[in-house]
Design a protein around this motif. Structure first.
Motif, short mmCIF file in Angstrom:
data_model
loop_
_atom_site.label_atom_id
_atom_site.label_comp_id
_atom_site.label_asym_id
_atom_site.label_seq_id
_atom_site.Cartn_x
_atom_site.Cartn_y
_atom_site.Cartn_z
N MET A 1 0.82 -1.20 0.00
CA MET A 1 0.00 0.00 0.00
C MET A 1 0.87 1.27 0.00
O MET A 1 0.52 2.27 -0.57
N SER A 2 2.04 1.18 0.62
CA SER A 2 2.91 2.35 0.65
C SER A 2 3.59 2.52 -0.71
O SER A 2 3.89 1.54 -1.37
N ASN A 3 3.78 3.78 -1.11
CA ASN A 3 4.50 4.01 -2.36
C ASN A 3 5.95 4.34 -2.06
O ASN A 3 6.69 4.74 -2.95
N ALA A 4 6.34 4.20 -0.78
CA ALA A 4 7.72 4.53 -0.41
C ALA A 4 8.65 3.53 -1.09
O ALA A 4 8.47 2.31 -0.95
N PRO A 5 9.63 4.00 -1.84
CA PRO A 5 10.51 3.08 -2.54
C PRO A 5 11.44 2.35 -1.56
O PRO A 5 11.69 2.84 -0.46
N THR A 6 11.92 1.18 -1.97
CA THR A 6 12.89 0.47 -1.11
C THR A 6 14.31 0.81 -1.52
O THR A 6 15.25 0.64 -0.76
N ARG B 1 1.84 9.30 13.77
CA ARG B 1 3.29 9.13 13.88
C ARG B 1 3.91 8.80 12.51
O ARG B 1 5.01 9.21 12.20
N ASP B 2 3.19 8.01 11.73
CA ASP B 2 3.75 7.62 10.43
C ASP B 2 2.64 7.49 9.38
O ASP B 2 1.46 7.73 9.67
N ALA B 3 3.06 7.05 8.19
CA ALA B 3 2.11 6.97 7.07
C ALA B 3 0.97 6.00 7.39
O ALA B 3 -0.20 6.29 7.10
N ALA B 4 1.30 4.86 7.98
CA ALA B 4 0.28 3.84 8.24
C ALA B 4 -0.78 4.39 9.20
O ALA B 4 -1.99 4.23 8.97
N GLU B 5 -0.33 5.07 10.25
CA GLU B 5 -1.29 5.64 11.21
C GLU B 5 -2.17 6.69 10.54
O GLU B 5 -3.38 6.75 10.79
N ALA B 6 -1.56 7.50 9.68
CA ALA B 6 -2.33 8.56 9.01
C ALA B 6 -3.42 7.95 8.13
O ALA B 6 -4.56 8.42 8.12
N LEU C 1 0.92 15.14 10.63
CA LEU C 1 1.77 14.01 10.24
C LEU C 1 3.23 14.24 10.65
O LEU C 1 3.82 15.26 10.31
N ASP C 2 3.78 13.26 11.37
CA ASP C 2 5.21 13.30 11.68
C ASP C 2 5.97 12.58 10.55
O ASP C 2 6.66 13.20 9.75
N ASN C 3 5.84 11.26 10.47
CA ASN C 3 6.45 10.47 9.39
C ASN C 3 7.93 10.77 9.16
O ASN C 3 8.38 10.92 8.03
N GLY C 4 8.69 10.89 10.25
CA GLY C 4 10.14 11.07 10.12
C GLY C 4 10.61 12.49 10.38
O GLY C 4 11.80 12.76 10.44
N ARG C 5 9.66 13.43 10.53
CA ARG C 5 10.08 14.83 10.69
C ARG C 5 10.78 15.07 12.03
O ARG C 5 11.74 15.84 12.10
#
Ligand code: SF4
Length: 511
Positions: free
Chosen positions: A1-6, A88-93, A294-298
């Motif tokens: 589901m995430s589009n974050a690349p590996t 906290r992160d993309a999944a939570e959002a 959204l935090d997601n690493g900030r």
């Protein structure tokens, strides 16, 4: 589901840049830069610098005191009748948005432009849950139809030509679409209008969030932002925690900087101020207002005092417009939603250098991005800092460069720091490169050096700099006796090394 690349392989991505893309990008970026330069001139270059400094200080104040301003913002939004959610992160959002959608039986969502929702791949999550999600910013609508990511922070479809967009409309919408901007806009407009009225939820980003008043500020060049935030009964605004600013005075400074730097306008066509849901005496506006922070690493970026300034970004896109690398490769080569110089410093910090180690190196370090940035983010300094993190590691992350690169860097340090080794190199390199040399270039190198020649030829080793200097100036950098001594020392070393190897081989055979 995430589009974050590996893994982002910038050099490999560059190989897939279509030839029609750079001219298309450069046409738009040149126009934006020209407009911006004209307005800065009109404003007065000295006054502009004062404004940039003020913008820098305002953003730094907000970032250094996020705990204070975010708490103030939450209190103000709640007082105005809105609901604040922390992710906290993309999944939570994604879970929060889906929960709100389920509670309201949402089947259709209209969306204004938001990089934060791109970052968490929200559209995909909504579609998977059976909720039709439609981008309503024209550029975003086009890239959504094309199944692509935006290629510029403020002009998502900048990489496409009008002919390409007409073909796309014909294929996806089944309409007769002439390659003419007004006609193409009219087609999109007619499609979208119905959707604004039918949607049960509107999603938007937030260019700024004002802590003092709990106001969400949207800056757009189309009217779609207002439609998304006022027509559907539920409005969900989505913002990175870094978009908070202290007060309305700070906002007035940043709005001046943003519009001029982004599109070269004194003020953007639409600047919307949203404070909570519709109030009792108001006729328009949503019945519910949700703000997702959204935090997601900030907060991880905040740990490092040098890279922390990345969070000052107001997403104007000026650094992309001015960047010679971006102008030649476009946004998709950067492998994720953020591109250009800001992408080169933000993505490795949000995704980690194990994923985006290439990006801090995707720069010529010309410094134009730092010069143009309206909030004075020292982008070149951060690029160098992240290169250091990739190769040597720091308090935030361990080194992630491959062992070959680390060994190469270490070998280079030893070779350049040891005079006799350097001399040996100047004697051997011209011989070694001979079979690969074509004129003054080495067009193809074997692995792992082919990473460089995938993109451009490597300059052939010319001559010993010291010999060249001696010839040019007649004043030898290295006295002749020292050079001869070095050659004798090298010869002795090589002979001894060969003798040692021969002795070992003979000894091995006897055993
Ligand atoms: S880094 Fe600066 S120039 Fe680039 S998008 Fe952000 S604010 Fe604009």
């Amino acid at each position: 589901m995430s589009n974050a690349p590996t893994h982002i392989d910038f050099r490999a991505n560059v190989q897939h840049v279509p030839p029609q893309m750079p001219p298309s990008v450069q046409k738009a970026t040149t126009k934006f830069l020209g407009n911006r330069a004209g307005l800065v001139e009109l404003f007065g270059p000295d006054k502009w610098e004062v404004l940039r400094q003020a913008g820098h200080e305002i953003r730094l104040q907000a970032i250094n005191h996020l705990d204070h301003y975010l708490a103030q913002l939450e209190a103000q939004v709640t007082r105005a009748g809105g609901q604040v959610h922390w992710a906290r992160d993309a999944a939570e959002a994604r879970v929060i948005v889906l929960r709100i959608a389920r509670e309201h039986n949402v089947k259709r969502v209209v969306k204004a432009k938001s990089m934060a929702t791109e970052e968490i791949n929200l559209n995909h999550a909504l579609e998977e849950a059976g909720i039709q999600t439609l981008e309503t910013d024209l550029g975003e609508y086009i890239v959504q139809l094309a199944g692509e990511m935006p290629s510029h922070i403020i002009v998502p479809a900048v990489h496409l030509t009008k002919e390409g967009i007409a073909d796309l409309f014909r294929e996806k919408l089944g309409v007769d679409a002439p390659a003419e901007p007004t006609a193409l806009t009219a087609i999109a407009r007619a499609r979208l209008r119905e959707e604004f009225l039918a949607a049960e939820m509107g999603l938007s980003g937030a260019n700024f969030m004002v802590a003092e008043t709990g106001t969400i500020v949207l800056v757009t060049t189309e009217g779609n932002g207002r439609m998304c935030t006022t027509l559907p009964p539920v409005h969900v605004a989505f913002a990175g925690i870094d978009t908070v600013v202290p007060d309305l005075h700070s906002l007035s400074v940043l709005l001046k900087l943003l519009a001029r730097s982004a599109t070269g306008q004194k003020i953007s066509t639409y600047t919307s101020f949203i404070r909570g849901p519709r109030q009792t005496a108001e006729e328009n506006g949503p019945q519910e207002f949700h703000l997702i922070l959204l935090d997601n690493g900030r907060t991880r970026i905040l740990q490092d005092e040098v890279t922390r300034e990345t969070l000052l970004c107001i997403r104007c896109g000026a650094c992309l417009n001015v960047c010679p690398v971006y102008n030649n490769v476009g946004g998709h080569a950067y492998g994720w939603v953020y591109s250009g110089p800001i992408g080169s410093i933000l993505s490795p910090q949000l995704l980690g250098t194990a994923v985006a180690a290439d990006l801090p190196f995707a720069s010529s370090l010309c410094g134009a991005c730092g010069d143009v940035c309206p909030v004075k983010i020292p982008i070149p300094k951060i690029l160098l800092h992240l290169r250091h993190r990739v190769v040597e590691g720091d308090q935030v992350e361990s080194a992630t460069a491959s062992q070959i690169i680390q060994a190469g860097v270490n070998a280079g340090t030893v070779a350049f720091g040891t005079p006799w080794l350097y001399q040996l190199g100047t004697l051997l390199l011209p011989l070694i490169q001979k079979p690969l040399q074509r004129g003054e270039w080495l067009p193809k190198l074997p692995p792992p050096f082919d990473r460089w020649t995938m993109v451009r030829p490597f300059p052939a080793f010319g001559a010993d700099f010291r010999a060249w200097w001696n010839k040019r100036t007649g004043r030898p950098l290295t006295p002749k006796w020292m050079r001869n001594a070095a050659i004798i020392a090298i010869t002795v070393e090589v002979v001894l090394a060969l003798a040692w190897l021969l002795t070992r081989r003979r000894g091995g055979r006897r055993r």
